[in-house]
Design an enzyme around this catalytic site. Structure first.
Site, PDB file in Angstrom:
ATOM      1  CB  SER A 183       9.518 -56.347 -12.512  1.00 19.64           C
ATOM      2  OG  SER A 183       8.613 -55.747 -13.400  1.00 19.64           O
ATOM      3  CG  ASP A 353       9.594 -48.562 -10.446  1.00 19.60           C
ATOM      4  OD1 ASP A 353       9.200 -48.566 -11.629  1.00 19.60           O
ATOM      5  OD2 ASP A 353       9.979 -49.580  -9.858  1.00 19.60           O
ATOM      6  CG  HIS A 386      10.988 -51.322 -12.944  1.00 19.69           C
ATOM      7  ND1 HIS A 386       9.977 -51.453 -12.017  1.00 19.69           N
ATOM      8  CD2 HIS A 386      11.008 -52.491 -13.633  1.00 19.69           C
ATOM      9  CE1 HIS A 386       9.407 -52.636 -12.148  1.00 19.69           C
ATOM     10  NE2 HIS A 386      10.017 -53.287 -13.119  1.00 19.69           N
TER      11      HIS A 386
END
Length: 410
Positions: A183, A353, A386
């Site tokens: 991320s 995601d 995610h």
């Protein structure tokens, strides 16, 4: 009210009500923060003692000071659980994402957590903790009670945190290192690479849930927060620390998640997308340690990227301020096409995601279209969201094994 709506409301409570409460606590009750500064360098109550040595691994606590004075905690797992000779193993740095810390890589059991898997596969593992998180609260002259302590966005992580941690590991090991980011950890690496930074100390980079462009993200929570200028409102209120970890809220969530029939893996869905492969017990472990604070200015910067669909430095909105900081009326862009075409990159993204959206990742891949074919490995997991990349019980075989195979070729 539907369960999904309830979960969304709870997450909003954590991120925004919790943020305000946490900041007032930080602004008006300083004892806890001072204790945090004192405890950060201590090996007695750090990540090594609480999360690594309990599983039978050797672990070292390290600190590194950035050029702008932040004292960062790092953990080193020099050998695998079965032992071996430290010193000649290839070093690898693990860099967490937004509102997380180094414990990101230690949430799963040892045979599933990336830090332990890498260690057992012959790597010298280093775990980073970004400024402002629990174990990186120190500074040479500032306290977290000072607004100036929180005067940073991810631009400063690119300019100061990454170079300091890279240089420290390089000096300690005498070797170039591999890098794994998740991320925001991918964002700061991509930004640094686009400016030709760190390449002399780096072998390769693995980017999990790559973040560069954010204009097409589908996360309703993040999108609504950006569109409604929530982070800016918090910033304008003078709350410089964005702290989503209020004890009352965390305890409430733990109580809710312990009730029969409640699946709190859905807790993350409104923010991250529909994660496929989380064990329900992982949420309680997650809440024991995460989420972590960040600078409100950092949240504003990310919101700017969501609204504008660009990857630029922090926008002060005022032309005079931008001129003062950048010498131009608008903030400079990070040019993804400037990443060297021969630099080895492993990139893995998920079809579910909601933060690292497929269409935004495709924009990034478009910027890398001239990358040498044998230096760019792209993995697409249609069912991953995610959180799966750091908490899925099958991430080892789905993502980590291919990642390690990539590292072995570099």
């Amino acid at each position: 009210m539907e369960v999904a709506d309830s979960v969304t409301c709870i997450i909003l409570l954590i991120l925004f009500c919790g943020s305000a409460a946490g900041n007032r606590k930080a602004l008006y009750s300083f004892k806890a923060q001072e204790n945090a500064i004192a405890m950060a360098p201590s090996s007695d109550n750090g990540i090594c003692k609480s999360m690594v040595e309990t599983h039978g691994y050797d672990c070292e606590e390290h600190t590194v000071t950035t050029q702008d004075g932040y004292i960062l905690s790092m953990q080193r797992i020099p050998v695998g659980r079965s032992g071996g000779t430290p010193g000649n193993r290839p070093p690898v740095l693990l860099q967490h994402g937004i509102l997380m810390d180094g414990i990101t890589w230690l949430l799963l059991p040892p045979e599933q957590s990336l830090a332990f898997v890498l260690s057992d596969n012959g790597y010298d593992v280093w775990i980073a903790n970004s400024r402002g998180t629990k174990y990186s609260k120190g500074h040479k002259s500032l306290s977290p009670k000072d607004p100036a302590y929180w005067d940073w966005s991810w631009d400063e992580l690119v300019a100061y945190d990454l170079p300091a941690t890279f240089q420290y590991i390089y000096d300690q090991t005498g070797q170039k290192l591999h890098y794994v980011g998740h991320s925001q950890g991918t964002l700061i690496a991509l930004a640094a690479l686009s400016k030709d930074q760190l390449l002399n100390m780096l072998r390769s980079a693995a980017l999990l849930c790559p973040i560069a462009y954010m204009g097409q993200m589908t996360s309703p929570l993040a999108k609504n927060a950006a569109d409604n200028f929530i982070a800016e409102a918090v910033y304008w209120l003078g709350l410089s620390e964005f702290d989503p970890r209020g004890d009352a809220v965390v305890n409430l969530l733990k109580d809710i998640c312990s009730k029969p029939g409640i699946d709190c893996t859905k807790l993350l869905t409104s923010f991250t997308g529909q994660n496929c492969c989380l064990n329900s017990s992982i949420v309680n472990i997650f809440l024991d340690h995460e989420p972590q604070p960040s600078a409100t200015k950092n949240m504003v910067h990310l919101a700017q990227m969501i609204r504008q669909g660009t990857i630029k430095m922090y926008d002060y909105i005022d032309e005079v301020e931008n001129m003062k900081h950048y010498g131009q009326a608008t903030p400079p862009a990070y040019n993804m096409t400037s990443i060297p075409n021969d630099f080895p990159v492993f990139l893995s993204y998920g079809g579910e995601d909601a933060l690292s959206d497929v269409n935004d990742v495709k924009l990034l891949l478009g910027s890398l279209k001239d990358h040498d074919g044998d230096k760019l490995v792209v993995q697409y997991r249609y069912d991953y969201a995610h959180a799966d990349y750091v908490m899925a019980e099958n991430a080892k075989q789905d993502v980590y094994d291919p990642l390690i195979a990539f590292f072995r070729l570099q």
